[in-house]
Structure formats: structure tokens, C-alpha cells
Write an enzyme that holds these catalytic residues in place. Structure first.
Site, PDB file in Angstrom:
ATOM      1  N   GLY A   1       2.232  -7.840  19.590  1.00 53.31           N
ATOM      2  CA  GLY A   1       0.858  -8.108  20.007  1.00 53.31           C
ATOM      3  C   GLY A   1       0.405  -7.290  21.194  1.00 53.31           C
TER       4      GLY A   1
ATOM      5  CE1 TYR B  29      -2.328 -19.093  25.458  1.00 55.51           C
ATOM      6  CE2 TYR B  29      -4.724 -19.206  25.258  1.00 55.51           C
ATOM      7  CZ  TYR B  29      -3.555 -18.467  25.304  1.00 55.51           C
ATOM      8  OH  TYR B  29      -3.611 -17.092  25.208  1.00 55.51           O
TER       9      TYR B  29
END
Length: 239
Positions: A18, A145
Site C-alpha cells: 500500500g 481508527y
């Protein structure tokens, strides 16, 4: 003509896939001596791979020691490693919360702390933390998160104040929706929905983030610290 960028020793956490992988590749291509941590998988060619779980302080210390022995003192840290455990608050367990905070926020603290002494001694350092647009916007199902990514702003800005007199900068990059393996599984309808909310009308590319990191790591960014830089196509503007 501008002076050539001095090659630096760079450590990227979470560099096997990523955004982290793209950052490591770009900085290596720019001539820096780059190391990247990983838990599984591999790192890009030309990058020194160091296996490390950033939730373990001992492994963080060992990773830095390995990089220092092979490449020299770490001058640029990109704290990118992160995980998600998405679920609505009513269903979120203490472990769901703790795992995300310990990796994304506390892990970044551990990495920054280990890097600080060498940077202060050298009177040069670049700390770059990878946050997220949801750290400012919020996101249903991502209380853990979003909290971890918002916390990085307070971490970086405090470090900017503590370390600025020693030539160390601390900045935050907040990516929006970026085309990675994680977004590839969202489905076409959801991607269209997100894209419709982005003023530039497209998802970002990994290299959009990596290019920003390359600039912040450079000598040209020496007077930028405590900044939150959104790279999100305008999605989070005003926050």
C-alpha cells in the site's frame, strides 16, 4: 539552481504494501538510503527490510539498531504502519479499541521516541506521521481508527514544539481515499459514492501521498513543522 537534495537515511514503518510500500519506493528512487519495517511479505527492491512489530518496544529498538548498523543513523522517520478493526461502537470490544490505538498511535510514539535522540544529536530530523482524512471528519464504524489518526496530530505538534530548536521537524500527512488493495475490495457502488464527495472527482494514487512525503523529507521543507497536510482531493477541506 537549487542545491541537490542530500541523501538521507530513511525508515518507513509498514513498508511491505500500500501507501508505505509506495513511499519506500519513491524515496529510494530519489536517492535516499531507505529501510522499511514489515510484519509479513517483503519490501521493494533496493530497500533494507527489517521485520518489526511496532507494538513491541523491544522490536522497535532492534529495528533501529539494525538500520543504524547497516545504513547509519536514521534521519527521516515515516510512521505509516497501521491497522483497522472496524465495527460500530456498540459492538466494539476493548481489544478492538486497544489493538488499533496500540498500533497506530502508541506504535508511532515508540518509533518517534527511538528516533529522537539520534536526531537531536545530529541537529537534523524529519518525523512524518501518516494520519487519515477520517481523523478530522470522523467515520461511523471507525471510532478506534479515527481516534488513533486524530491523536497523531497532537503527537506531532507536541514534538514540533519540543524538538524544533534542534532542527527536527514533525508533520502529519492525512490521505483521503487512495487506490490500494484496501479500497479495491469496497465495491464499485461504494467507490462511486466516495468519489462523488471528492471535489477532484477521483480517488488518489499512492504516488500522490509518496510525492508529499518526498517533499516533507527534503531540505526544501526545513521551515515546515507542526503542519497537517491533507492529500485527499479536497474531501476534508475546512476540518
Amino acid at each position: 539552481m537549487a542545491a541537490a537534495q542530500k541523501p538521507r537515511v530513511v525508515l518507513v514503518t509498514g513498508g511491505s504494501k500500500g501507501i508505505g510500500r509506495g513511499i519506500a519506493q519513491r524515496l529510494h528512487a530519489a536517492g535516499h538510503r531507505v529501510a522499511a519495517t514489515y510484519r509479513s511479505g517483503d519490501v521493494p527492491a533496493g530497500v533494507l527490510g527489517v521485520q518489526c512489530d511496532i507494538t513491541d518496544p523491544g522490536q522497535v529498538d532492534a529495528a533501529f539498531s539494525a538500520v543504524e548498523a547497516e545504513l547509519g543513523p536514521v534521519e527521516v522517520v515515516v510512521a505509516n504502519a497501521g491497522i483497522t478493526r472496524d465495527t460500530l461502537l456498540m459492538r466494539m470490544s476493548d481489544d478492538d479499541w486497544s489493538a488499533v490505538i496500540d498500533t497506530n498511535l502508541t506504535g508511532s510514539f515508540r518509533v518517534a521516541k527511538r528516533a529522537t535522540r539520534g536526531m537531536m544529536r545530529a541537529r537534523f530530523g524529519r518525523m512524518i506521521f501518516i494520519s487519515s482524512v477520517v481523523g478530522q471528519l470522523g467515520s461511523a464504524g471507525q471510532v478506534n481508527y479515527a481516534s488513533s489518526k486524530a491523536g497523531l496530530v497532537g503527537l506531532a505538534r507536541s514534538l514540533a514544539r519540543e524538538l524544533g530548536s534542534r532542527g527536527v521537524t514533525a508533520n502529519v500527512v492525512a490521505p483521503g481515499f487512495i487506490e490500494t488493495d484496501m479500497t479495491a475490495v469496497l465495491g464499485e457502488d461504494l467507490v462511486k459514492k466516495y468519489t462523488s464527495q471528492i471535489p477532484l472527482g477521483r480517488l488518489g494514487a499512492v504516488d500522490d501521498i509518496a510525492a508529499t512525503i518526498e517533499f516533507l523529507a527534503s531540505d526544501a521543507a526545513g521551515y515546515i513543522t507542526g503542519a497537517l497536510i491533507p492529500v485527499d482531493g479536497g474531501l476534508g477541506m475546512g476540518h
